[in-house]
Structure formats: structure tokens, C-alpha cells
Design a protein around this motif. Structure first.
Motif, PDB file in Angstrom:
ATOM      1  N   ARG A 286       0.848  -1.191   0.000  1.00  0.00           N
ATOM      2  CA  ARG A 286       0.000   0.000   0.000  1.00  0.00           C
ATOM      3  C   ARG A 286       0.883   1.240   0.000  1.00  0.00           C
ATOM      4  O   ARG A 286       1.937   1.250   0.639  1.00  0.00           O
ATOM      5  CB  ARG A 286      -0.916   0.009   1.245  1.00  0.00           C
ATOM      6  CG  ARG A 286      -1.820   1.236   1.323  1.00  0.00           C
ATOM      7  CD  ARG A 286      -2.875   1.081   2.405  1.00  0.00           C
ATOM      8  NE  ARG A 286      -2.403   1.347   3.738  1.00  0.00           N
ATOM      9  CZ  ARG A 286      -2.454   2.539   4.348  1.00  0.00           C
ATOM     10  NH1 ARG A 286      -2.959   3.593   3.713  1.00  0.00           N
ATOM     11  NH2 ARG A 286      -2.019   2.678   5.582  1.00  0.00           N
ATOM     12  N   LYS A 287       0.471   2.247  -0.723  1.00  0.00           N
ATOM     13  CA  LYS A 287       1.191   3.516  -0.674  1.00  0.00           C
ATOM     14  C   LYS A 287       0.728   4.246   0.579  1.00  0.00           C
ATOM     15  O   LYS A 287      -0.244   4.999   0.575  1.00  0.00           O
ATOM     16  CB  LYS A 287       0.933   4.358  -1.917  1.00  0.00           C
ATOM     17  CG  LYS A 287       1.897   5.531  -2.052  1.00  0.00           C
ATOM     18  CD  LYS A 287       1.828   6.179  -3.423  1.00  0.00           C
ATOM     19  CE  LYS A 287       2.926   7.215  -3.572  1.00  0.00           C
ATOM     20  NZ  LYS A 287       2.919   7.845  -4.919  1.00  0.00           N
TER      21      LYS A 287
ATOM     22  N   PHE B 274       5.538  -1.054  -4.792  1.00  0.00           N
ATOM     23  CA  PHE B 274       4.583  -2.079  -4.384  1.00  0.00           C
ATOM     24  C   PHE B 274       5.283  -3.436  -4.353  1.00  0.00           C
ATOM     25  O   PHE B 274       6.153  -3.721  -5.172  1.00  0.00           O
ATOM     26  CB  PHE B 274       3.415  -2.150  -5.376  1.00  0.00           C
ATOM     27  CG  PHE B 274       2.447  -1.015  -5.286  1.00  0.00           C
ATOM     28  CD1 PHE B 274       1.782  -0.726  -4.102  1.00  0.00           C
ATOM     29  CD2 PHE B 274       2.174  -0.233  -6.401  1.00  0.00           C
ATOM     30  CE1 PHE B 274       0.874   0.313  -4.019  1.00  0.00           C
ATOM     31  CE2 PHE B 274       1.259   0.817  -6.333  1.00  0.00           C
ATOM     32  CZ  PHE B 274       0.615   1.091  -5.139  1.00  0.00           C
TER      33      PHE B 274
ATOM     34  N   HIS C 297      -8.041  -1.294  -5.192  1.00  0.00           N
ATOM     35  CA  HIS C 297      -7.563  -0.557  -6.360  1.00  0.00           C
ATOM     36  C   HIS C 297      -8.723  -0.310  -7.330  1.00  0.00           C
ATOM     37  O   HIS C 297      -9.600  -1.165  -7.490  1.00  0.00           O
ATOM     38  CB  HIS C 297      -6.450  -1.355  -7.048  1.00  0.00           C
ATOM     39  CG  HIS C 297      -5.734  -0.588  -8.114  1.00  0.00           C
ATOM     40  ND1 HIS C 297      -6.209  -0.485  -9.404  1.00  0.00           N
ATOM     41  CD2 HIS C 297      -4.572   0.122  -8.081  1.00  0.00           C
ATOM     42  CE1 HIS C 297      -5.383   0.246 -10.122  1.00  0.00           C
ATOM     43  NE2 HIS C 297      -4.374   0.626  -9.346  1.00  0.00           N
TER      44      HIS C 297
ATOM     45  N   GLU D  30      -9.042  -0.480 -10.579  1.00  0.00           N
ATOM     46  CA  GLU D  30      -9.241  -1.484 -11.628  1.00  0.00           C
ATOM     47  C   GLU D  30      -9.866  -2.763 -11.063  1.00  0.00           C
ATOM     48  O   GLU D  30     -10.698  -3.395 -11.717  1.00  0.00           O
ATOM     49  CB  GLU D  30      -7.918  -1.789 -12.330  1.00  0.00           C
ATOM     50  CG  GLU D  30      -7.383  -0.606 -13.146  1.00  0.00           C
ATOM     51  CD  GLU D  30      -6.091  -0.950 -13.868  1.00  0.00           C
ATOM     52  OE1 GLU D  30      -5.942  -2.087 -14.327  1.00  0.00           O
ATOM     53  OE2 GLU D  30      -5.222  -0.060 -13.961  1.00  0.00           O
ATOM     54  N   ASP D  31      -9.450  -3.130  -9.862  1.00  0.00           N
ATOM     55  CA  ASP D  31     -10.062  -4.304  -9.221  1.00  0.00           C
ATOM     56  C   ASP D  31     -11.534  -4.039  -8.919  1.00  0.00           C
ATOM     57  O   ASP D  31     -12.392  -4.913  -9.126  1.00  0.00           O
ATOM     58  CB  ASP D  31      -9.320  -4.648  -7.926  1.00  0.00           C
ATOM     59  CG  ASP D  31      -7.935  -5.217  -8.184  1.00  0.00           C
ATOM     60  OD1 ASP D  31      -7.747  -5.840  -9.243  1.00  0.00           O
ATOM     61  OD2 ASP D  31      -7.050  -5.038  -7.330  1.00  0.00           O
TER      62      ASP D  31
ATOM     63  N   THR E  93      -9.115   3.289  -4.160  1.00  0.00           N
ATOM     64  CA  THR E  93      -7.927   4.144  -4.136  1.00  0.00           C
ATOM     65  C   THR E  93      -6.756   3.494  -4.865  1.00  0.00           C
ATOM     66  O   THR E  93      -6.551   2.280  -4.751  1.00  0.00           O
ATOM     67  CB  THR E  93      -7.512   4.459  -2.685  1.00  0.00           C
ATOM     68  OG1 THR E  93      -6.239   5.112  -2.680  1.00  0.00           O
ATOM     69  CG2 THR E  93      -7.404   3.194  -1.836  1.00  0.00           C
ATOM     70  N   ASP E  94      -6.024   4.318  -5.593  1.00  0.00           N
ATOM     71  CA  ASP E  94      -4.834   3.792  -6.269  1.00  0.00           C
ATOM     72  C   ASP E  94      -3.648   3.672  -5.312  1.00  0.00           C
ATOM     73  O   ASP E  94      -2.535   3.374  -5.735  1.00  0.00           O
ATOM     74  CB  ASP E  94      -4.460   4.644  -7.486  1.00  0.00           C
ATOM     75  CG  ASP E  94      -4.180   6.101  -7.144  1.00  0.00           C
ATOM     76  OD1 ASP E  94      -4.127   6.428  -5.939  1.00  0.00           O
ATOM     77  OD2 ASP E  94      -4.016   6.906  -8.079  1.00  0.00           O
ATOM     78  N   GLU E  95      -3.894   3.887  -4.007  1.00  0.00           N
ATOM     79  CA  GLU E  95      -2.861   3.619  -2.991  1.00  0.00           C
ATOM     80  C   GLU E  95      -2.605   2.120  -2.861  1.00  0.00           C
ATOM     81  O   GLU E  95      -1.575   1.707  -2.334  1.00  0.00           O
ATOM     82  CB  GLU E  95      -3.283   4.162  -1.621  1.00  0.00           C
ATOM     83  CG  GLU E  95      -3.313   5.669  -1.513  1.00  0.00           C
ATOM     84  CD  GLU E  95      -3.764   6.116  -0.140  1.00  0.00           C
ATOM     85  OE1 GLU E  95      -3.958   5.244   0.741  1.00  0.00           O
ATOM     86  OE2 GLU E  95      -3.949   7.332   0.059  1.00  0.00           O
ATOM     87  N   MET E  96      -3.570   1.300  -3.324  1.00  0.00           N
ATOM     88  CA  MET E  96      -3.441  -0.144  -3.174  1.00  0.00           C
ATOM     89  C   MET E  96      -2.786  -0.775  -4.396  1.00  0.00           C
ATOM     90  O   MET E  96      -3.001  -0.344  -5.531  1.00  0.00           O
ATOM     91  CB  MET E  96      -4.815  -0.796  -2.967  1.00  0.00           C
ATOM     92  CG  MET E  96      -5.515  -0.415  -1.681  1.00  0.00           C
ATOM     93  SD  MET E  96      -4.530  -0.717  -0.203  1.00  0.00           S
ATOM     94  CE  MET E  96      -4.157  -2.460  -0.369  1.00  0.00           C
ATOM     95  N   MET E  97      -1.996  -1.802  -4.156  1.00  0.00           N
ATOM     96  CA  MET E  97      -1.474  -2.629  -5.230  1.00  0.00           C
ATOM     97  C   MET E  97      -2.633  -3.444  -5.804  1.00  0.00           C
ATOM     98  O   MET E  97      -3.532  -3.859  -5.067  1.00  0.00           O
ATOM     99  CB  MET E  97      -0.401  -3.569  -4.672  1.00  0.00           C
ATOM    100  CG  MET E  97       0.298  -4.432  -5.687  1.00  0.00           C
ATOM    101  SD  MET E  97       1.569  -5.451  -4.866  1.00  0.00           S
ATOM    102  CE  MET E  97       2.315  -6.241  -6.296  1.00  0.00           C
ATOM    103  N   ARG E  98      -2.620  -3.676  -7.075  1.00  0.00           N
ATOM    104  CA  ARG E  98      -3.659  -4.498  -7.682  1.00  0.00           C
ATOM    105  C   ARG E  98      -3.632  -5.898  -7.089  1.00  0.00           C
ATOM    106  O   ARG E  98      -2.582  -6.476  -6.844  1.00  0.00           O
ATOM    107  CB  ARG E  98      -3.455  -4.585  -9.194  1.00  0.00           C
ATOM    108  CG  ARG E  98      -3.804  -3.291  -9.905  1.00  0.00           C
ATOM    109  CD  ARG E  98      -4.674  -3.496 -11.121  1.00  0.00           C
ATOM    110  NE  ARG E  98      -5.713  -4.471 -11.008  1.00  0.00           N
ATOM    111  CZ  ARG E  98      -6.253  -5.073 -12.079  1.00  0.00           C
ATOM    112  NH1 ARG E  98      -5.829  -4.782 -13.283  1.00  0.00           N
ATOM    113  NH2 ARG E  98      -7.227  -5.956 -11.929  1.00  0.00           N
TER     114      ARG E  98
END
Length: 704
Positions: A191-192, A204, A609, A611-612, A640-645
Motif C-alpha cells: 500500500r502507498k 509495491f 484498487h 481497476e479491481d 484508491t490507487d494507494e493499493m497494489m492491484r
């Protein structure tokens, strides 16, 4: 550990500020500090013993409660054996020296092997590898943050935790100072995080694969001749480490971790060339299936680059009360490992504690040695340990349970007695533990701001009296009809330890350390920057670092098989991997009952994420069902794009919607417990620590 300045008028706290004169924290104040006021004033806080009856909770006097508890505990041990009683000590115990000192005496008197604590859902791998590599569990390397020029952080979020096993006030400022002096810090995390946002780099990494990344770093260091000679490391150990790491070249591990070979090689090069560099891993690497291996590899990187026990690298404290000195009056055990195991799964003890993931099955599984009674202290394991639903089922069926706690919470509601101690503003304090982990040698003694209400007891008084009553009963002596006082107080013990410690008169130090000195120094005493201390403080027999302990070698085959499985699984669409998270305004479930700490937007969300979320048709704030092998929970999505896919995150400590709990504020922010998803059967098999990070879960939208 941060110095606070309390403004009190007519016995009411009107303001809590950071103490600008404090020698260590220098005025720093995070959101949690001022809330000591609301904790002290909390209408839900219990002050006198409660007994659970058919008609509900009833207030009883201390002598009645303590006598009845002692009698029940002795009766159960006489009937079923010493191990029929289990003890669980929560995280706040280590922030209360009275509870630590006298709680340990109480546990020792029970003579039970069923001793559990928050250690095995947190920092156990740190202490275990310190024991194996340096000979003592408290020789935990501390990042010399004020002098480092390259800080590599794995699975840690010090912006939210203020350091954790790195006692460091105002870490945000200190990390910025690294950048200002031309250095950098790099964060490796799925996570960012709040820390990663401000880092020079964030990468990531797939949860549970940190060991592969670390092995590749070591491989690059050896292949590119970037290591430095260390006279405390045997050549044969270096050759072993080199051989092990050579099996994990970055070109191969990038397929597992998601971090490119080019990035691995560059980080290894920059780390080795920095004037003072340190690798540091925290909860995200400790609480995973290879937590112990990760801590071994982190220590190894610091060792082979010349950054162990070196300025700007990983160093060791010399606290005023030194629990490592073998001649010290407060010397602690160097540690032990698997001298016995848990009854059901033979999970290994560490330092005479069993992994808490075993507690529920030790209660639920019939047979010789089954746990029949439980004592909890400052803990809420129903919310804080893996498979909390199973543990709740277990504790609800105990013959007897007692909780030393000042809240009626998700765990203590199952107790037959609740014994509430005084709050932090009502007792003195000397930090035995977090001085050991501080980024600078420091010391302070806090005197109470208020006297407890008449009739209240401190935790140490509760444990002292209860221990004595058990001893009376074991000796077949009648129980006193009044409270049993002791002449030995926590402050007297600490005063003796201070005078006998490295800065005391008995050690010939010019500081002349004593409790009296600290009472006259309310802003604390600065004892200086961390200093190199090896080989003198090493506890190994030959005063050498055990770079490659035999125990970790035995776990490498499990890591290799895991890597192979990951590669094969990647050919299919695997499950999501769940990680936890924490927030600056809370780190324990009881903090959810303090109003100001719960302000702002809902924190108990499922981070996912974009996209998920799009693939699953999940929209912002839409309720999502998250399921694992052990259970399922529902909570709103936070996209949030803070998460890895492929990775999702849920905070810990929530789950306050249970009946029978008396937490007015927390119930309004009930949320769901991540530990209704985490799995008591998934552990770091080497250490026995819980593996919270990387739990496979499935997601689905709420049915219409």
C-alpha cells in the motif's frame, strides 16, 4: 514516551500540550496524547470490581472479588493441573511498568505453560532473531534515524505508528531531515502508505514475498562486491549466506515480488554506497508467513554492509535501566525457544510464552491439559488475535474468567470478574520497554497528575494482592479480610535499578542516576546518541554475530516451495490478498471510545484498487462482502490507487457491534473486525507468530 504538559484547574484537565522542554520529544504531540484527558474522564471507564451474575453486572468490594478469584483459580488448578489456567497480556501492559513488574510475578506464581501475549501477533520475529543472532531477545537493532543517509523501510508506516519498534517522536520531521541532508528513504509496501507518499521512492510488493526481495538484495551485494568486512562475522557464515542468496537472483524474484531486477540492483548499490544506511522492517514483514526469515535477512543486510552497530545504521541502546547487562539488577531472560510446545499443535514457546493463535484450540480441545480458566490483562484478544470469532466461542465456554481492564469490551464481557485499574493520569510511570527501542538514549519519570478515587487500585496492587492470596490458599492459610499491602513498590524497584544501572552511582557514572534525580528533572534527561557497543554487549558465547542461525536454514525449503507455488498460481486468477493497516489516531481497540480520535471520515473500510473495483462492479462506499476460510464480514469500499492491484486492506481493532459491550463512542463507529477473517491456522511456522499479512480472501457485492 512523548513529554506532555498538562494544564489543570480545579482538578480538571483544561489543556494537554507537547512539552517543548522535553529532552527527547521536544514538544512533539500526536493526536493520541491529548486524549489521556478523555480516557481519564470517560464515563464508560470502570473504577471498581464488577461481578457477572444472572441479573447482570454487580459492583463488589475488592476483598470479596480478590478472595473469590484466588479461590477459583486455586480450585481449578488443584482439579485440572497448573496448565488449566491461561493468561493473556495485551499491548498496553508494556506501557505500564507497575503492571509489567507485578503482572509477571503473578504469572510466575501460577506456574502455567499457557502464557500468551500480544507479542505473537506483533514483534515476535524481531526478538527471536535478536536472540538467535546476538544472543539476547532485547538486543533489537534500532535505526539511527538522526544520522542515517539511506533508510530502507519494509512493511512499516512510521507516519501512522510514530516508529513502533523504533521509539521516535516526530518521525515525520526526522525523515524529512534525511532528505534535507542529501539522503533518501525508500518504502517497500503493498500500500502507498502515509509514509510512502512522502518517501523518495515507493515500490509495491506482493504481500508475503519480502523475503525474496531481501534475498535478491543480498545476492546483488555479494555479486557486485558491495559488502564490507566485519570482524564479528565468521567467514563460513558469509559463504553460507552468499550461497543461499545466490539461489534468488533479482531476475527471478521480480516474477514473485513485482519489483524489477533493475530496481533491486539500484537499491542494493545505493544502500551499500551511502554513508550510513539502515534496513528496517516492521509489522508488515513481522506478521506474515515468513516473518522470522524477513527479520533475519534485514539484520543480515545491515551486517554485511557495515551498518550493524554503526553510526547511521542499526544500533543498540544503553538505557538507564539496563535489562541486558548480565550483572544488572533488572536483567531479563536472554530468551528461549521451543523448550516446550502447545498441547494441540506443538507450537513453539518463545521466552516462556506460547503463540496466541493456539489459545482458542487449547480451550476448545478436550483432554489432559485443557484450558479451563483465563486471566486477561489490558487486552482485547477477541478483536486483536486471528480468528477472533473462534476465540469468542472459546472464552464464552470457560469455567472461569477474570479480566484486569477498565472497559467492558468484546473480550471482558465474557469474564466472571472485571478488575479495573487506575488510568495513566492516576499512576506514576517509568518506561521499561520503549527506552530500549529509542533512537536516542533517554530517560524520564512521570509522576501522577491525579490521585485515584478513594477505593481504586493500581494494576500492580491488584496483581500483588492476588498473588499473595493464591500463596495463602496454596499454603492452606486463611485469607485476610482486608487488602494485602506490600512494602515493595514499582518506584522503589526502579530507583534501585537506576542507581545500579550504567548511569548510576554504583557504576561510577558522573550522571548519578536515581529516581530522585528524575523527579527533579520533569522534562527528562538526555543520555546521548546511540553508541557502538559490540562485541561487549553481545550475548553469544564467542562474542560473534551468528549470521546464519541453523534454525533459519531449516526454514528455507518452505520458502522455496512457497515461491514455486506462487509462480504456478500466477497462471490462474488467484484470490485477493488481505493486509491490515493502522491510523495515526488509533493503535488499540480501546482508543475507539475516545471521541476526538474518531473524528473524520469512516476509517473501517475495504481499500481496493480502482481497476479491481471496476472488474467486480464495486462502487465507492458500496458494501462489500469479504470472505476467508474462517469467516466473512461486510464493510464499505474505499477505492484508491494507494493499493497494489490484487491486494485489499482493512484496519484492525474494529468490530464493536457485539451485544453486552459498554463502549458508547466505539459502538457508533462499530465497523467490522479484520480478525474475523484472519486465520489461526496460518502462521509463520518458524516463529509461531500470527501471519495476518497476505490472507487469501474473496470479494462480492452485497446481494440486491
Amino acid at each position: 514516551m512523548c513529554g506532555l504538559r498538562l494544564e489543570i484547574e480545579d482538578d480538571i484537565v483544561v489543556a494537554v500540550r507537547g512539552d517543548k522542554e522535553d529532552k527527547f520529544s521536544r514538544g512533539h504531540l500526536c493526536a493520541k496524547g491529548p486524549e489521556l484527558k478523555n480516557l481519564y474522564e470517560d464515563p464508560d471507564r470502570l473504577k471498581f470490581p464488577l461481578k457477572r451474575t444472572e441479573n447482570g453486572w454487580e459492583k463488589v468490594d475488592w476483598v470479596t472479588a480478590l478472595s473469590d478469584i484466588a479461590a477459583k483459580l486455586v480450585e481449578i488448578q488443584n482439579k485440572y493441573g497448573n496448565d488449566s489456567i491461561a493468561v493473556y497480556s495485551g499491548n498496553p501492559s508494556v506501557h505500564n511498568y507497575g503492571s509489567m513488574l507485578f503482572g509477571q510475578r503473578f504469572i510466575g506464581r501460577l506456574r502455567t505453560k499457557n502464557n500468551y501475549s500480544a507479542t505473537s501477533v506483533d514483534q515476535l520475529p524481531h526478538q527471536l532473531l535478536s536472540y538467535w543472532m546476538f544472543g539476547h531477545q532485547l538486543l533489537v537493532p534500532i535505526p539511527d534515524i538522526d544520522r542515517t543517509n539511506f533508510f530502507l523501510i519494509l512493511g512499516g508506516n512510521p507516519f501512522a505508528s510514530n516508529g513502533s519498534l523504533m521509539t521516535v517522536p516526530n518521525v515525520k520531521k526526522r525523515l524529512k531531515e534525511i532528505q534535507e541532508r542529501g539522503g533518501k528513504y525508500v518504502v517497500i509496501d503493498p500500500r502507498k502508505t502515509e509514509t510512502a507518499v512522502h518517501a523518495d521512492e515507493h515500490h509495491f510488493i506482493l504481500p508475503g514475498t519480502d523475503a525474496f526481495f531481501l534475498l535478491s538484495i543480498i545476492d546483488v551485494l555479494f555479486k557486485k562486491n558491495l559488502t564490507k568486512k566485519n570482524s564479528l562475522i565468521k567467514e563460513e557464515d558469509l559463504l553460507k549466506l552468499r550461497s543461499i542468496a545466490s539461489q534468488y537472483p533479482a531476475s527471478e524474484t521480480e516474477k514473485l515480488t513485482g519489483i524489477s531486477a533493475e530496481t533491486v540492483e539500484r537499491i542494493a548499490f545505493e544502500f551499500s554506497k551511502a554513508s550510513g544506511a539502515v534496513c528496517y522492517g516492521r509489522v508488515g514483514v513481522s506478521t506474515q508467513a515468513f516473518g522470522a526469515l524477513c527479520q533475519w535477512l534485514i539484520n543480515s543486510i545491515n551486517c554485511i554492509t557495515g551498518n550493524m552497530d554503526s553510526v547511521g545504521g542499526a544500533m543498540f541502546t544503553l538505557p538507564a535501566v539496563d535489562m541486558i547487562d548480565p550483572k544488572g539488577v533488572m536483567k531479563s531472560s536472554p530468551g528461549s525457544f521451543h523448550t516446550y510446545g502447545s498441547r494441540v499443535r506443538d507450537l513453539p514457546e518463545f521466552n516462556e510464552e506460547l503463540p496466541v493463535a493456539a489459545l482458542a484450540e487449547e480451550i476448545l480441545t478436550p483432554g489432559q491439559g485443557q484450558v479451563k480458566a483465563l486471566v486477561t490483562s489490558a487486552g482485547n484478544p477477541v478483536l486483536s488475535t486471528p480468528n477472533g470469532s473462534q476465540l469468542e466461542k472459546a472464552v464464552s465456554n470457560l469455567e472461569f474468567m477474570v479480566s484486569v481492564d477498565f472497559y467492558l469490551n468484546e473480550t471482558t464481557k465474557h469474564a466472571h470478574y472485571i478488575l479495573p485499574p487506575s488510568s495513566a493520569l492516576e499512576h506514576d510511570h517509568y518506561d521499561l520497554v520503549f527506552n530500549v527501542f529509542a533512537v536516542r538514549n533517554t530517560v524520564r519519570y512521570n509522576q501522577p497528575a491525579f490521585e485515584p478515587e478513594e477505593g481504586m487500585l493500581h494494576d500492580w496492587e491488584i496483581f500483588s494482592d492476588l498473588t499473595k492470596r493464591i500463596e495463602f490458599l496454596k499454603s492452606e492459610k486463611p485469607l485476610p479480610k482486608e487488602l494485602i499491602k506490600t512494602k515493595i513498590t514499582p518506584s522503589a524497584i526502579i530507583d534501585h535499578a537506576l542507581k545500579s544501572g550504567p548511569y548510576g552511582e554504583k557504576s561510577g557514572s558522573s550522571v548519578g542516576m536515581s529516581l530522585e534525580l528524575l523527579k527533579n528533572s520533569p522534562h527528562g534527561v538526555d543520555l546521548g546518541a546511540l553508541k557502538s557497543c559490540f562485541p561487549e554487549r553481545l550475548w553469544t558465547e564467542d562474542k560473534m554475530i551468528r549470521l546464519v542461525p541453523k534454525e533459519v536454514v531449516s526454514d528455507l525449503d518452505r520458502l522455496a516451495k512457497y515461491g514455486q507455488k506462487l509462480l504456478s498460481d500466477k497462471k490462474e486468477n488467484g484470490p485477493f490478498l488481505l493486509i491490515g493497516r493502522r491510523h495515526l489516531r488509533n493503535n488499540n481497540s480501546w482508543m475507539h471510545n475516545l471521541p476526538k480520535l474518531m473524528t473524520g471520515k469512516d476509517r473501517c473500510t475495504l481499500m481496493i484498487h480502482p481497476e479491481d473495483a471496476n472488474l467486480l462492479g464495486i462502487k465507492e462506499e458500496e458494501e462489500v462482502l469479504v470472505e476467508s476460510r474462517v469467516g466473512g464480514i461486510r464493510l464499505p469500499a474505499e477505492i484508491t490507487d494507494e493499493m497494489m492491484r490484487g491486494v485489499v486492506s482493512i484496519p484492525h481493532g474494529f468490530g464493536h457491534a457485539k451485544e453486552g459491550v459498554s463502549l458508547q463512542v466505539a459502538s457508533k463507529f462499530a465497523g467490522s473486525s479484520i480478525n474475523d477473517l484472519t486465520d489461526d491456522q496460518v502462521l509463520d511456522e518458524l516463529s509461531g507468530n500470527a501471519a495476518f499479512s497476505g490472507i487469501p480472501v474473496s470479494l462480492s457485492k452485497r446481494s440486491a
